[in-house]
Design a protein around this motif. Sequence first.
Motif, PDB file in Angstrom:
ATOM      1  N   GLY A  33     -26.817 -41.537 -29.348  1.00  0.00           N
ATOM      2  CA  GLY A  33     -26.790 -42.648 -28.398  1.00  0.00           C
ATOM      3  C   GLY A  33     -26.601 -43.993 -29.084  1.00  0.00           C
ATOM      4  O   GLY A  33     -25.869 -44.856 -28.588  1.00  0.00           O
ATOM      5  N   ILE A  34     -27.258 -44.182 -30.242  1.00  0.00           N
ATOM      6  CA  ILE A  34     -27.119 -45.440 -30.979  1.00  0.00           C
ATOM      7  C   ILE A  34     -25.760 -45.510 -31.667  1.00  0.00           C
ATOM      8  O   ILE A  34     -25.113 -46.560 -31.712  1.00  0.00           O
ATOM      9  CB  ILE A  34     -28.259 -45.588 -32.003  1.00  0.00           C
ATOM     10  CG1 ILE A  34     -29.601 -45.718 -31.271  1.00  0.00           C
ATOM     11  CG2 ILE A  34     -28.029 -46.801 -32.905  1.00  0.00           C
ATOM     12  CD1 ILE A  34     -30.804 -45.744 -32.195  1.00  0.00           C
ATOM     13  N   ALA A  35     -25.283 -44.385 -32.205  1.00  0.00           N
ATOM     14  CA  ALA A  35     -24.001 -44.364 -32.907  1.00  0.00           C
ATOM     15  C   ALA A  35     -22.860 -44.756 -31.976  1.00  0.00           C
ATOM     16  O   ALA A  35     -21.961 -45.525 -32.353  1.00  0.00           O
ATOM     17  CB  ALA A  35     -23.746 -42.993 -33.511  1.00  0.00           C
ATOM     18  N   VAL A  36     -22.872 -44.226 -30.739  1.00  0.00           N
ATOM     19  CA  VAL A  36     -21.736 -44.483 -29.832  1.00  0.00           C
ATOM     20  C   VAL A  36     -21.831 -45.848 -29.158  1.00  0.00           C
ATOM     21  O   VAL A  36     -20.953 -46.181 -28.342  1.00  0.00           O
ATOM     22  CB  VAL A  36     -21.612 -43.363 -28.767  1.00  0.00           C
ATOM     23  CG1 VAL A  36     -21.387 -42.020 -29.425  1.00  0.00           C
ATOM     24  CG2 VAL A  36     -22.833 -43.325 -27.845  1.00  0.00           C
ATOM     25  N   GLU A  37     -22.845 -46.640 -29.499  1.00  0.00           N
ATOM     26  CA  GLU A  37     -22.888 -48.010 -28.986  1.00  0.00           C
ATOM     27  C   GLU A  37     -21.670 -48.805 -29.460  1.00  0.00           C
ATOM     28  O   GLU A  37     -21.146 -49.655 -28.735  1.00  0.00           O
ATOM     29  CB  GLU A  37     -24.175 -48.701 -29.440  1.00  0.00           C
ATOM     30  CG  GLU A  37     -25.427 -48.215 -28.730  1.00  0.00           C
ATOM     31  CD  GLU A  37     -26.685 -48.857 -29.283  1.00  0.00           C
ATOM     32  OE1 GLU A  37     -27.763 -48.674 -28.666  1.00  0.00           O
ATOM     33  OE2 GLU A  37     -26.611 -49.537 -30.329  1.00  0.00           O
ATOM     34  N   GLU A 209      -8.726 -42.778 -29.154  1.00  0.00           N
ATOM     35  CA  GLU A 209      -9.803 -43.427 -29.892  1.00  0.00           C
ATOM     36  C   GLU A 209      -9.274 -44.034 -31.190  1.00  0.00           C
ATOM     37  O   GLU A 209      -8.466 -43.423 -31.887  1.00  0.00           O
ATOM     38  CB  GLU A 209     -10.924 -42.423 -30.213  1.00  0.00           C
ATOM     39  CG  GLU A 209     -11.747 -42.015 -29.014  1.00  0.00           C
ATOM     40  CD  GLU A 209     -12.977 -41.210 -29.399  1.00  0.00           C
ATOM     41  OE1 GLU A 209     -13.730 -40.817 -28.503  1.00  0.00           O
ATOM     42  OE2 GLU A 209     -13.187 -40.965 -30.612  1.00  0.00           O
ATOM     43  N   ARG A 210      -9.749 -45.229 -31.511  1.00  0.00           N
ATOM     44  CA  ARG A 210      -9.400 -45.891 -32.756  1.00  0.00           C
ATOM     45  C   ARG A 210     -10.654 -46.488 -33.376  1.00  0.00           C
ATOM     46  O   ARG A 210     -11.519 -46.995 -32.656  1.00  0.00           O
ATOM     47  CB  ARG A 210      -8.363 -46.998 -32.518  1.00  0.00           C
ATOM     48  CG  ARG A 210      -7.040 -46.503 -31.956  1.00  0.00           C
ATOM     49  CD  ARG A 210      -6.280 -45.628 -32.958  1.00  0.00           C
ATOM     50  NE  ARG A 210      -4.977 -45.208 -32.427  1.00  0.00           N
ATOM     51  CZ  ARG A 210      -4.784 -44.083 -31.760  1.00  0.00           C
ATOM     52  NH1 ARG A 210      -5.811 -43.263 -31.518  1.00  0.00           N
ATOM     53  NH2 ARG A 210      -3.572 -43.759 -31.323  1.00  0.00           N
ATOM     54  N   LEU A 211     -10.754 -46.422 -34.682  1.00  0.00           N
ATOM     55  CA  LEU A 211     -11.925 -46.939 -35.375  1.00  0.00           C
ATOM     56  C   LEU A 211     -11.655 -48.349 -35.885  1.00  0.00           C
ATOM     57  O   LEU A 211     -10.817 -48.553 -36.762  1.00  0.00           O
ATOM     58  CB  LEU A 211     -12.297 -46.024 -36.544  1.00  0.00           C
ATOM     59  CG  LEU A 211     -13.482 -46.489 -37.405  1.00  0.00           C
ATOM     60  CD1 LEU A 211     -14.751 -46.582 -36.561  1.00  0.00           C
ATOM     61  CD2 LEU A 211     -13.687 -45.543 -38.585  1.00  0.00           C
ATOM     62  N   ASP A 212     -12.355 -49.319 -35.321  1.00  0.00           N
ATOM     63  CA  ASP A 212     -12.292 -50.702 -35.781  1.00  0.00           C
ATOM     64  C   ASP A 212     -13.577 -50.981 -36.562  1.00  0.00           C
ATOM     65  O   ASP A 212     -14.629 -51.228 -35.968  1.00  0.00           O
ATOM     66  CB  ASP A 212     -12.163 -51.645 -34.588  1.00  0.00           C
ATOM     67  CG  ASP A 212     -12.068 -53.112 -35.011  1.00  0.00           C
ATOM     68  OD1 ASP A 212     -12.084 -53.387 -36.235  1.00  0.00           O
ATOM     69  OD2 ASP A 212     -11.988 -53.982 -34.123  1.00  0.00           O
ATOM     70  N   VAL A 213     -13.490 -50.901 -37.876  1.00  0.00           N
ATOM     71  CA  VAL A 213     -14.673 -51.007 -38.734  1.00  0.00           C
ATOM     72  C   VAL A 213     -15.414 -52.325 -38.502  1.00  0.00           C
ATOM     73  O   VAL A 213     -16.646 -52.381 -38.533  1.00  0.00           O
ATOM     74  CB  VAL A 213     -14.276 -50.862 -40.218  1.00  0.00           C
ATOM     75  CG1 VAL A 213     -15.487 -51.057 -41.119  1.00  0.00           C
ATOM     76  CG2 VAL A 213     -13.645 -49.509 -40.471  1.00  0.00           C
ATOM     77  N   THR A 214     -14.665 -53.394 -38.254  1.00  0.00           N
ATOM     78  CA  THR A 214     -15.291 -54.712 -38.083  1.00  0.00           C
ATOM     79  C   THR A 214     -16.122 -54.796 -36.803  1.00  0.00           C
ATOM     80  O   THR A 214     -16.976 -55.682 -36.672  1.00  0.00           O
ATOM     81  CB  THR A 214     -14.221 -55.813 -38.059  1.00  0.00           C
ATOM     82  OG1 THR A 214     -13.320 -55.584 -36.956  1.00  0.00           O
ATOM     83  CG2 THR A 214     -13.417 -55.806 -39.357  1.00  0.00           C
ATOM     84  N   ALA A 215     -15.851 -53.895 -35.852  1.00  0.00           N
ATOM     85  CA  ALA A 215     -16.561 -53.945 -34.570  1.00  0.00           C
ATOM     86  C   ALA A 215     -17.801 -53.051 -34.553  1.00  0.00           C
ATOM     87  O   ALA A 215     -18.550 -53.039 -33.567  1.00  0.00           O
ATOM     88  CB  ALA A 215     -15.624 -53.541 -33.437  1.00  0.00           C
ATOM     89  N   VAL A 216     -18.037 -52.318 -35.639  1.00  0.00           N
ATOM     90  CA  VAL A 216     -19.165 -51.374 -35.677  1.00  0.00           C
ATOM     91  C   VAL A 216     -20.426 -52.092 -36.161  1.00  0.00           C
ATOM     92  O   VAL A 216     -20.411 -52.763 -37.203  1.00  0.00           O
ATOM     93  CB  VAL A 216     -18.852 -50.185 -36.605  1.00  0.00           C
ATOM     94  CG1 VAL A 216     -20.019 -49.202 -36.607  1.00  0.00           C
ATOM     95  CG2 VAL A 216     -17.570 -49.488 -36.154  1.00  0.00           C
ATOM     96  N   SER A 217     -21.503 -51.940 -35.415  1.00  0.00           N
ATOM     97  CA  SER A 217     -22.765 -52.582 -35.777  1.00  0.00           C
ATOM     98  C   SER A 217     -23.450 -51.833 -36.916  1.00  0.00           C
ATOM     99  O   SER A 217     -23.196 -50.642 -37.137  1.00  0.00           O
ATOM    100  CB  SER A 217     -23.698 -52.633 -34.566  1.00  0.00           C
ATOM    101  OG  SER A 217     -24.103 -51.315 -34.199  1.00  0.00           O
ATOM    102  N   SER A 218     -24.327 -52.534 -37.608  1.00  0.00           N
ATOM    103  CA  SER A 218     -25.059 -51.904 -38.717  1.00  0.00           C
ATOM    104  C   SER A 218     -25.957 -50.790 -38.203  1.00  0.00           C
ATOM    105  O   SER A 218     -26.146 -49.768 -38.870  1.00  0.00           O
ATOM    106  CB  SER A 218     -25.888 -52.951 -39.461  1.00  0.00           C
ATOM    107  OG  SER A 218     -26.778 -53.604 -38.578  1.00  0.00           O
ATOM    108  N   ARG A 219     -26.505 -50.924 -37.002  1.00  0.00           N
ATOM    109  CA  ARG A 219     -27.396 -49.879 -36.481  1.00  0.00           C
ATOM    110  C   ARG A 219     -26.618 -48.617 -36.128  1.00  0.00           C
ATOM    111  O   ARG A 219     -27.141 -47.514 -36.251  1.00  0.00           O
ATOM    112  CB  ARG A 219     -28.247 -50.403 -35.324  1.00  0.00           C
ATOM    113  CG  ARG A 219     -27.657 -50.383 -33.971  1.00  0.00           C
ATOM    114  CD  ARG A 219     -28.553 -51.134 -32.979  1.00  0.00           C
ATOM    115  NE  ARG A 219     -28.813 -50.344 -31.773  1.00  0.00           N
ATOM    116  CZ  ARG A 219     -30.011 -50.191 -31.243  1.00  0.00           C
ATOM    117  NH1 ARG A 219     -31.068 -50.724 -31.825  1.00  0.00           N
ATOM    118  NH2 ARG A 219     -30.172 -49.494 -30.139  1.00  0.00           N
TER     119      ARG A 219
END
Length: 339
Positions: A33-37, A209-219
């Motif tokens: 749940g936290i990862a997919v935030e 789906e695309r991974l935007d590293v800059t948009a991923v939170s530390s949590r």
Amino acid sequence: MQANATDRRASLLVWGALAIVYVVWGSTYLGIGIAVESLPPMLSGSMRFISAAVLLGGFLLLRKGKSAFRMTGREFVGAAVAGLLLLTLGNGMLAVAEQYISTGLAALLVASVPLWLVVFRFVVRDRPKALTLAGVLVGLGGVAALSLTGGEAAATGGIVIVLLASVSWAIGSFLSSRIAMPANAFATSTVEMLVGGVGLAILGTGLGERLDVTAVSSRSWLALVYLILVGSLIGFTAFSWLLGNAPISLVATYAYVNPAVAVALGALVLGEVITPQIMIGGLVILVGVALVISTERKRTQRAVEGLDGEGEVGLGVRGGQEPQPPGDHVDPPLEQRRV
């Protein structure tokens, strides 16, 4: 005196490993749940399982060498198919669903996997006992109570997705006990996670789906690391050890303890609301699952005692093979087989 000390130590190890499975696998719903935030659900699952497969496979190579991965093409295909059903479709759809429903609700719906397994047995004319069928009806009544939320379309869609994930897990578990699989349980899990992770990468990319590293939170990154190291590796290792060192009647209790842990963690960490509907529906599901597991355990125990007087059997074991636990947080088949 020494024998008592040894027994006490063994008992502590069993309960310690069981506590790890209870808490760790119960916490994976929160971790997802936290990862997919801020991480794409399927691509995050791909990173999780491919990383865990590399770590587990590397450890196995260092410890036992290439011989641990000796398997026929048929056995590899069996593990690959299980990985696609359990992880690509099962865990993948769970991660997607947790974008729309609470982690606790998802966990309670996933608890229905043993019920679907009995349904599949009935379809192939392996008729369960009346009490087992009663447990299935009770449990599916709880599933219906949780599913009829009357809420927003997004929540309804999440419920449908997680139920499809549960069916996929059940199919994967059902087939795993009936098709050729590698002899080494850790090699099996490595193949399942590797193939499942690759499948998630292909499916996620194909769905946009695309991974935007800059948009991923530390949590979210921390949650992903937790899922890799703790959820997939420590939890799996503890479960594998329990298969060879604890009674199946005790090990099987994780199937209805994990959802309770998930609901509690969701409420404590994410502030998820536990409604009366969730409490009642969840309790009904767990009662049904407990009835199914206890009835099936007694049936298997009597069958084994009739052969050689032994009171416990291994979980998901094929003749001449090591125990076959699931690759990661998947309810194992109800059918128990002796070595």
